[in-house]
Design an enzyme around this catalytic site. Structure first.
Site, PDB file in Angstrom:
ATOM      1  N   MET A   8       0.876  -1.287   0.070  1.00  0.00           N
ATOM      2  CA  MET A   8       0.138   0.193  -0.057  1.00  0.00           C
ATOM      3  C   MET A   8       0.901   1.418   0.032  1.00  0.00           C
ATOM      4  SD  MET A   8      -3.209  -0.892   2.148  1.00  0.00           S
ATOM      5  CE  MET A   8      -2.750  -0.848   3.876  1.00  0.00           C
TER       6      MET A   8
ATOM      7  N   LEU B 199       6.786   3.091   1.542  1.00  0.00           N
ATOM      8  CA  LEU B 199       7.430   1.948   1.645  1.00  0.00           C
ATOM      9  C   LEU B 199       8.678   2.336   2.700  1.00  0.00           C
ATOM     10  CD1 LEU B 199       7.885   0.906  -2.068  1.00  0.00           C
ATOM     11  CD2 LEU B 199       6.012   0.124  -0.359  1.00  0.00           C
ATOM     12  N   HIS B 200       9.088   0.960   3.317  1.00  0.00           N
ATOM     13  CA  HIS B 200      10.226   1.031   4.331  1.00  0.00           C
ATOM     14  C   HIS B 200      11.006  -0.234   3.991  1.00  0.00           C
ATOM     15  CE1 HIS B 200       7.702  -1.806   6.333  1.00  0.00           C
ATOM     16  NE2 HIS B 200       6.786  -0.908   6.409  1.00  0.00           N
TER      17      HIS B 200
ATOM     18  N   GLY C 283      11.079  -2.895   5.526  1.00  0.00           N
ATOM     19  CA  GLY C 283      10.363  -4.178   5.244  1.00  0.00           C
ATOM     20  C   GLY C 283       9.773  -4.670   3.982  1.00  0.00           C
ATOM     21  N   HIS C 284       8.982  -3.546   3.191  1.00  0.00           N
ATOM     22  CA  HIS C 284       8.661  -3.878   1.934  1.00  0.00           C
ATOM     23  C   HIS C 284       9.510  -4.218   1.015  1.00  0.00           C
ATOM     24  CE1 HIS C 284       5.645  -0.887   3.364  1.00  0.00           C
ATOM     25  NE2 HIS C 284       4.879  -1.787   3.109  1.00  0.00           N
TER      26      HIS C 284
ATOM     27  N   GLY D 264       4.395 -10.306   3.767  1.00  0.00           N
ATOM     28  CA  GLY D 264       5.094 -10.160   5.170  1.00  0.00           C
ATOM     29  C   GLY D 264       4.538 -10.987   6.321  1.00  0.00           C
TER      30      GLY D 264
ATOM     31  N   ASP E  89       2.057  -9.477   8.936  1.00  0.00           N
ATOM     32  CA  ASP E  89       0.801  -9.504   8.899  1.00  0.00           C
ATOM     33  C   ASP E  89       0.192 -10.999   8.684  1.00  0.00           C
ATOM     34  OD1 ASP E  89      -0.087  -6.679   8.380  1.00  0.00           O
ATOM     35  OD2 ASP E  89       1.194  -6.729   7.309  1.00  0.00           O
TER      36      ASP E  89
ATOM     37  N   ILE F 271      10.806  -7.604   9.362  1.00  0.00           N
ATOM     38  CA  ILE F 271      11.999  -6.407   9.727  1.00  0.00           C
ATOM     39  C   ILE F 271      11.705  -5.621  10.965  1.00  0.00           C
ATOM     40  CG2 ILE F 271      13.637  -5.017   8.361  1.00  0.00           C
ATOM     41  CD1 ILE F 271      13.655  -7.880   7.176  1.00  0.00           C
TER      42      ILE F 271
HETATM   43  P1  AMP Z   1       1.291  -2.875   3.468  1.00  0.00           P
HETATM   44  O1  AMP Z   1       1.920  -1.786   2.655  1.00  0.00           O
HETATM   45  O2  AMP Z   1       1.598  -2.336   4.972  1.00  0.00           O
HETATM   46  O3  AMP Z   1       0.255  -3.326   2.988  1.00  0.00           O
HETATM   47  O4  AMP Z   1       2.534  -4.114   3.368  1.00  0.00           O
HETATM   48  C1  AMP Z   1       2.725  -4.640   2.305  1.00  0.00           C
HETATM   49  C2  AMP Z   1       3.345  -6.069   2.534  1.00  0.00           C
HETATM   50  O5  AMP Z   1       4.736  -5.784   3.154  1.00  0.00           O
HETATM   51  C3  AMP Z   1       2.611  -6.902   3.235  1.00  0.00           C
HETATM   52  O6  AMP Z   1       2.893  -8.250   2.729  1.00  0.00           O
HETATM   53  C4  AMP Z   1       3.316  -6.844   4.746  1.00  0.00           C
HETATM   54  O7  AMP Z   1       2.989  -8.144   5.548  1.00  0.00           O
HETATM   55  C5  AMP Z   1       4.578  -6.321   4.426  1.00  0.00           C
HETATM   56  N1  AMP Z   1       5.268  -5.813   5.402  1.00  0.00           N
HETATM   57  C6  AMP Z   1       4.863  -4.583   6.250  1.00  0.00           C
HETATM   58  N2  AMP Z   1       5.726  -4.451   7.202  1.00  0.00           N
HETATM   59  C7  AMP Z   1       6.812  -5.339   7.153  1.00  0.00           C
HETATM   60  C8  AMP Z   1       7.974  -5.733   7.874  1.00  0.00           C
HETATM   61  N3  AMP Z   1       8.270  -4.820   9.036  1.00  0.00           N
HETATM   62  N4  AMP Z   1       8.708  -6.624   7.529  1.00  0.00           N
HETATM   63  C9  AMP Z   1       8.364  -7.417   6.821  1.00  0.00           C
HETATM   64  N5  AMP Z   1       7.204  -7.381   5.855  1.00  0.00           N
HETATM   65  C10 AMP Z   1       6.663  -6.255   6.091  1.00  0.00           C
END
Ligand code: AMP
Length: 280
Positions: free
Chosen positions: A32, A35-36, A38-39, A149, A152, A178
């Site tokens: 979504m 980004l950081h 983790g993404h 990730g 979630d 992460i």
């Molecule tokens: P989001 O943008 O929050 O919907 O996350 C997109 C993807 O990034 C999802 O599969 C999340 O589980 C993954 N994600 C979010 N935060 C982290 C993190 N800290 N470490 C690893 N994956 C992550």
């Protein structure tokens, strides 16, 4: 190589077909945005197995149960694209809502109970929105593999279930969470935290770590009580659950589960955070 940026279904389909015609494996990382690291770690995981990695950036309105949460969700498209290019992502799909849902109908899905506990209980309709959008992204992009990730975890378990039930030929890869050095799980929402709430946010990963490190000495109920206490004073805890990693049902004794995880959701100030850790 310069990253390709597109808002169009036809264009992303064309790029993917091109890659597949060359015999390349295609990976997808749905996000979504905001980004950081983790993404980016998901893109790096995808790159290990895929020759052509697509990231999607789409803040899916149907998975938000709260309008102000949707409005306040952080957005930083230019920085996102730059970060994706730095980790050798090949293409980024940034569609409008109309484009994603063009010519599509909602489908019925039997969650097999996985949507009932935890996030399902606290965010009405959230997973219904998640499976609709992920199925659409799978249809539009048609990747060979997709990275999600474990941060979630319930979402990951539900996507796995969907892919199995619908026989979708996509390898769903779960990637480790992460964290900051202090333990805080990276999240797009962390940037919304007030400076004075940062210490409180740390209590979440500390509580999970406490459970992870002491499970041999205590029952699940005892550990929940121990872990909940410091949280309740500082943050608005929604749930702290110890559950079977396969069915996501809460457990009373360790022998009930082959694998177990601890899960927390809490509001820190106005910001809702979730995290989880594997216990065994
Ligand atoms: P989001 O943008 O929050 O919907 O996350 C997109 C993807 O990034 C999802 O599969 C999340 O589980 C993954 N994600 C979010 N935060 C982290 C993190 N800290 N470490 C690893 N994956 C992550």
């Amino acid at each position: 190589m310069k990253i390709k940026v597109t808002t169009s279904n036809d264009e992303i389909r064309g790029l993917v077909s091109n890659a597949k015609e060359k015999g390349q494996i295609v990976g997808l990382v749905p996000t979504m945005g905001a980004l950081h690291q983790g993404h980016l770690s998901l893109v790096q995981e995808a790159n290990k197995k895929a020759d052509f990695t697509v990231a999607s950036i789409f803040v899916n309105p149907t998975q938000f149960d709260d309008n102000s949460d949707l409005e306040n969700y952080p957005r930083s498209l230019d920085a996102d694209i730059h970060m994706l290019e730095e980790v050798n992502c090949n293409a980024v799909y940034v569609p409008s809502s109309d484009e994603v849902y063009k010519d599509s109908k909602p489908f019925e899905f039997d969650f097999n109970g996985l949507n009932k506990p935890m996030e399902g209980e606290y965010r009405a309709g959230h997973f219904q929105g998640v499976v609709q959008v992920v199925k659409r992204l799978f249809e539009i992009i048609n990747p060979d593999l997709a990275c999600f990730g474990l941060k979630d975890f319930q979402q990951y378990a539900i996507i796995k279930e969907m892919v199995n039930q619908l026989n979708i030929p996509i390898d769903v890869i779960g990637c480790e969470t992460i964290r900051e050095e202090n333990g805080l799980a990276l999240s797009s929402r962390n940037q919304l935290l007030a400076q004075e709430d940062l210490q409180s946010a740390l209590l979440i990963s500390k509580a999970l770590r406490l459970i992870q490190q002491n499970y041999r000495k205590h029952s699940p109920a005892e550990l929940k009580a121990l872990a909940v206490e410091p949280l309740q004073k500082e943050i608005n805890l929604e749930y702290l659950e110890i559950a079977d990693s396969d069915r996501l049902q809460p457990i009373e004794s360790w022998s009930e589960a082959k694998h177990a995880r601890a899960f927390i959701a809490a509001k820190v100030g106005e910001v809702r955070l979730i995290d989880n850790m594997e216990i065994f």
